[in-house]
Design an enzyme around this catalytic site. Structure first.
Site, PDB file in Angstrom:
ATOM      1  N   HIS A 241       0.816  -1.219   0.000  1.00 18.92           N
ATOM      2  CA  HIS A 241       0.000   0.000   0.000  1.00 18.92           C
ATOM      3  C   HIS A 241       0.850   1.270   0.000  1.00 18.92           C
ATOM      4  O   HIS A 241       0.316   2.367  -0.097  1.00 18.92           O
ATOM      5  CB  HIS A 241      -0.967   0.007   1.192  1.00 18.92           C
ATOM      6  N   ASP A 269      -0.488  -7.411   0.609  1.00 20.41           N
ATOM      7  CA  ASP A 269       0.103  -6.127   0.987  1.00 20.41           C
ATOM      8  C   ASP A 269       1.613  -6.261   0.974  1.00 20.41           C
ATOM      9  O   ASP A 269       2.268  -6.268   2.007  1.00 20.41           O
ATOM     10  CB  ASP A 269      -0.397  -5.662   2.361  1.00 20.41           C
ATOM     11  N   GLY A 349       3.515   5.551   9.299  1.00 21.67           N
ATOM     12  CA  GLY A 349       4.907   5.627   8.862  1.00 21.67           C
ATOM     13  C   GLY A 349       5.675   4.345   9.132  1.00 21.67           C
ATOM     14  O   GLY A 349       6.748   4.139   8.570  1.00 21.67           O
ATOM     15  N   SER A 351       4.533   1.433   8.316  1.00 25.34           N
ATOM     16  CA  SER A 351       4.172   0.486   7.265  1.00 25.34           C
ATOM     17  C   SER A 351       5.395   0.021   6.484  1.00 25.34           C
ATOM     18  O   SER A 351       6.262   0.819   6.121  1.00 25.34           O
ATOM     19  CB  SER A 351       3.192   1.128   6.290  1.00 25.34           C
ATOM     20  N   SER A 366       1.927  -4.232   7.901  1.00 19.78           N
ATOM     21  CA  SER A 366       0.820  -3.830   7.032  1.00 19.78           C
ATOM     22  C   SER A 366      -0.045  -2.770   7.707  1.00 19.78           C
ATOM     23  O   SER A 366      -0.117  -1.634   7.259  1.00 19.78           O
ATOM     24  CB  SER A 366      -0.031  -5.049   6.664  1.00 19.78           C
TER      25      SER A 366
END
Length: 397
Positions: A241, A269, A349, A351, A366
């Site tokens: 993402h 993801d 942030g 991720s 994720s």
């Protein structure tokens, strides 16, 4: 909040220096100063956990130093044992998990006759009613339903639970009476050949942990800030993402790193970013001063119940336990399948950042709910799937 320059230098070292000291995985300061390329570190035997890692587990899991050291040793043994025990169980395999009380790997078996073969590997056994294959098949029917028609927003996630021998659907608090949620649950129970149980989830919906551009040690794509996951030969893996295939990626200093070579979200993801233009990779996960930078030596999968830690550019280093595997997360953008849920916190942030157990890579961050002040839960995309999809080789020490 902008970090001190010394921490920013740490991230550049992750991708730029490629020089590791032989002692404990710290970067070679001499090589850093000169800009020279040091030889790649040779694989070494797993060493005793550092005192700071032991303290981090104590902080997040409420363990004494001796308990943390014992647990890390027991979990490493369980990770090595799990594939062998699964083979011994054969079609009788009912899932496995780490039991914190005994410090042993527990393997569910549907046939008492197979239990002796599994115990011969060193694992503990429990006779269960349903095989892992039956649980996975029941969950797959829910996944297929969600692919055809989005699950109600009041449904947070669903997964198999080998310890309970059931598919567990988690419903957000306050959504229990929603017509769409009740219809989803009725259909889930009607179509399943195994028990389907319902658990209450927080009212807050699960969200991904990307963030707008701020100062720090992340990577950037457009106006999105995310975190590096794991180095692979030729680049790094991260969350899907965070960017689309072809998108340009820059480092903490704004310089060009490479491009997204592949990206999948929702459904999955994960993403793969190439590295070039003077940047290169090393097999290290940043400890952000909480623990020493961690060498990555492989990607053996940690069982349910095992401790696990996460590194990210916003909240740095936090630990918890593996709560569930093969969980489907119902994000607002669509469902994401085959995720692993943990009790580790995260924030925007983080991720794409690294989940690691001991020195074994586990997955990339994720999303989740909550934060690192009040607590929460976070899901990660297992790293071995990403490596397989993109035909990548993990960069290991």
């Amino acid at each position: 909040m902008r970090r001190k320059p010394v921490v920013r230098a740490g991230l550049s070292a992750l991708l730029v220096l490629g020089a590791l000291s032989g002692a404990g995985g710290a970067f070679s300061t001499a090589a850093a100063a000169s800009g020279a390329h040091a030889p790649a570190a040779k694989p070494a035997a797993a060493s005793a956990p550092s005192a700071t890692l032991v303290r981090a587990l104590g902080r997040d899991l409420g363990l004494t130093a001796d308990q943390a050291r014992d647990r890390l040793s027991q979990e490493a043994a369980a990770m090595r044992l799990e594939p062998k025990a699964k083979r011994a169980a054969g079609a009788s395999y009912g899932g496995s998990w780490f039991d914190t009380g005994s410090g042993k790997l527990v393997v569910g078996v549907t046939s008492a006759e197979r239990a002796a073969s599994v115990r011969a590997t060193g694992a503990t056994t429990r006779v269960v009613e349903h095989s892992a294959a039956a649980l996975d098949a029941a969950k797959a029917r829910l996944d297929e339903k969600a692919r055809k028609q989005a699950a109600p927003a009041g449904v947070s996630s669903w997964s198999t639970d080998p310890r309970a021998g059931a598919v567990v659907v988690r419903v957000r608090q306050g959504s229990e009476g929603d017509t769409a949620v009740r219809a989803f649950l009725r259909e889930a129970k009607r179509s399943a050949s195994v028990p389907v149980t319902v658990e209450k989830a927080p009212a807050q919906a699960p969200t991904t942990f990307a963030a707008g551009t701020v100062g720090g040690d992340p990577y950037y794509t457009g106006n999105v800030r995310c975190s590096i996951g794991f180095s692979v030969q030729g680049g790094f893996v991260t969350a899907g993402h965070c960017g689309q295939a072809g998108g340009s990626v820059s480092g903490w200093d704004g310089s060009y790193i490479g491009n997204f070579q592949g990206s999948s979200f929702p459904g999955n993801d994960y993403a793969y970013v190439s590295v070039g233009s003077g940047w290169w990779t090393v097999p290290v996960v940043l400890g952000w001063g909480t623990v020493p930078d961690q060498l990555v030596r492989g990607s053996a999968e940690a069982p349910i119940g095992a401790s696990i830690c996460r590194s990210g550019s916003t909240t740095h280093w936090h630990c918890g336990t593996v709560l569930a595997k093969n969980e489907t997360v119902n994000y607002s953008q669509g469902a994401v399948y085959q995720m692993t849920k943990t009790s580790v916190c995260a924030e925007g942030g983080d991720s794409g950042g690294s989940f690691i157990s001991g020195d074994q890579a586990q997955g990339v961050t994720s999303g989740g709910w909550g934060n690192c002040s009040s607590g929460g839960e976070t899901w990660y995309q297992p790293v071995n799937e990403i490596l397989s999809v993109y035909n990548l080789r993990l960069h290991t020490a």
